[in-house]
Scaffold this active site. Structure first.
Site: not given
Length: 427
Positions: A90, A155, A191, A200, A219
């Site tokens: 990312d 994502v 998935k 979505k 985090l």
């Protein structure tokens, strides 16, 4: 096994004989070795079971130079000096942690090709998948021995997993989630997918990563809102399956949020470790017997009946977990109206949502016809029935198929009223 799916294997050859293939009257028993004449109708039924095996591995400080978990922490996905890896990161993570990631690979003599990719709901589309496939093709990946590494939030891991499942009909990949929602939800199932048109995750596959490596230290640089986003998925499994986990969130949720689940004190560390481990265990407990969703009554779909449409309609103002929270608030009220949840329990649920920094209302809910449309779409997704999970008390659930538009409207008005009352109280 909770699934009732029968698993059998074999190859069955069926011969549909024409009149010319029938045995003569003098032949009492047909010869089973006789080859049917050309032109005889025939069919085959193939039954096979694909074994699925993947690992969820916890380790703190994965990219600390002295941490070797990525090398030897999973026997099914080892990495050794002299090898190479394609690493899709990312772009936001790369800006914060890219130097540390590159230093780790250099220190362990692994030739890493780093590809930074923007990854958020607004670009969770086919173009992102295509970009990963292009990178895999340019890298010249060995599809058996060089798993792709996906480092990022849900994502990013969804996009990379989808691309890997398509490239050469399946290339192994590893997930290293860097958000809480990735740690407890997106990173532990099978998935993959991207958004299509207004839908979505409308396009995707079932494709298990070889392993997911969980590391809470990511985090430390996560925005508090994204910590709340992940806590929505924790709350989901608590409301469906564990009163104990709910009570832990009720007692310590606000402190865990402020601490980003990093465990700055022994008490917070114990609470954070329990929240993450219990959430994952409860999730896997539901997923494992039903990975391919042959059974469509899934309690982990709680909060995911209306939220796909709510999230896409509100994009980009609502994060995924926030849309799930709004859905849970609405369906908790439906449960209350039906007598499955007491008024006191319903108030506790909404109060915990607010403590976790989650919304219980969004103005998109008031859009005429939105919820009815969302329910119709869910019915198409769930083979013609609502199969809507509702809470029974706290920690229990049941599935219903009879929610009406009128009932939705009553729940909507009650939720709106309570949200207004809370807003006035906090002024």
């Amino acid at each position: 096994m909770r699934s009732a799916t029968a698993l059998t294997q074999g190859l069955h050859h069926h011969v549909h004989r024409t009149r010319g293939d029938l045995p003569s009257p003098s032949t009492a028993v047909p010869d089973p070795t006789r080859t049917p004449r050309l032109g005889a109708d025939a069919s085959w039924t193939v039954e096979a079971v694909q074994q699925v095996r993947y690992h969820v591995v916890r380790s703190q400080g994965l990219f600390d130079v002295d941490n070797t978990t990525l090398l030897d922490g999973c026997a099914d996905a080892p990495m050794a000096a002299g090898e190479r890896r394609l690493v899709v990161v990312d772009s936001a993570v790369d800006a914060l942690h890219g130097d540390r990631i590159r230093t780790w690979f250099d220190a362990h003599d692994v030739a890493a090709t780093i590809v930074a990719l923007r990854a958020d709901e607004e670009v969770k589309q086919w173009d992102s998948v295509s970009a990963v496939i292009d990178a895999m093709n340019a890298f010249g990946i060995d599809r058996r021995r060089e798993p792709v590494l996906a480092v990022g939030g849900g994502v990013l891991t969804d996009v990379v997993g989808f691309a890997a499942s398509l490239y050469r009909r399946g290339t192994p990949y590893l997930r290293i989630p860097t958000t809480l929602i990735g740690l407890v939800d997106a990173g532990v199932g099978v998935k993959t997918g991207v958004n299509y048109a207004a839908g979505k995750n409308r396009v995707g596959t079932y494709a298990a990563a070889k392993a997911t490596f969980l590391d809470r230290t990511w985090l430390s640089t996560l925005d508090p809102r994204h910590v709340s986003n992940g806590l929505a998925e924790v709350l989901k499994v608590a409301l469906m399956k564990s009163a104990e986990l709910f009570e832990l969130l009720e007692r310590s949720g606000r402190d865990l949020l402020e601490d980003r689940l990093l465990g700055s004190t022994p008490e917070l560390d114990a609470a954070a470790a329990t929240v993450v481990a219990e959430s994952i265990h409860l999730m896997l407990e539901e997923l494992q017997p039903n990975l391919w969703e042959s059974t469509l009554e899934r309690c982990v779909d709680y909060g995911h009946t209306f939220s796909p449409v709510i999230e896409m309609r509100a994009l980009p103002s609502l994060l995924h977990g926030e849309a799930v929270a709004v859905d849970m608030a609405l369906t908790t009220v439906i449960g209350e109206l039906r007598g499955y949840v007491s008024i006191e329990q319903s108030a506790r649920v909404l109060a915990v949502m607010r403590q976790l920094g989650l919304p219980t209302w969004d103005d998109v809910l008031a859009e005429p016809g939105l919820l009815a449309s969302a329910l119709r779409d869910t019915v198409r997704h769930r083979d013609g029935q609502q199969r809507l999970p509702l809470p029974v008390g706290i920690g229990g659930h049941r599935f219903v198929n009879d929610v009406t538009d009128a009932e939705l409207q009553r729940a909507l008005e009650l939720l709106r009223s309570r949200s207004r009352d809370h807003a006035q109280e906090t002024r």
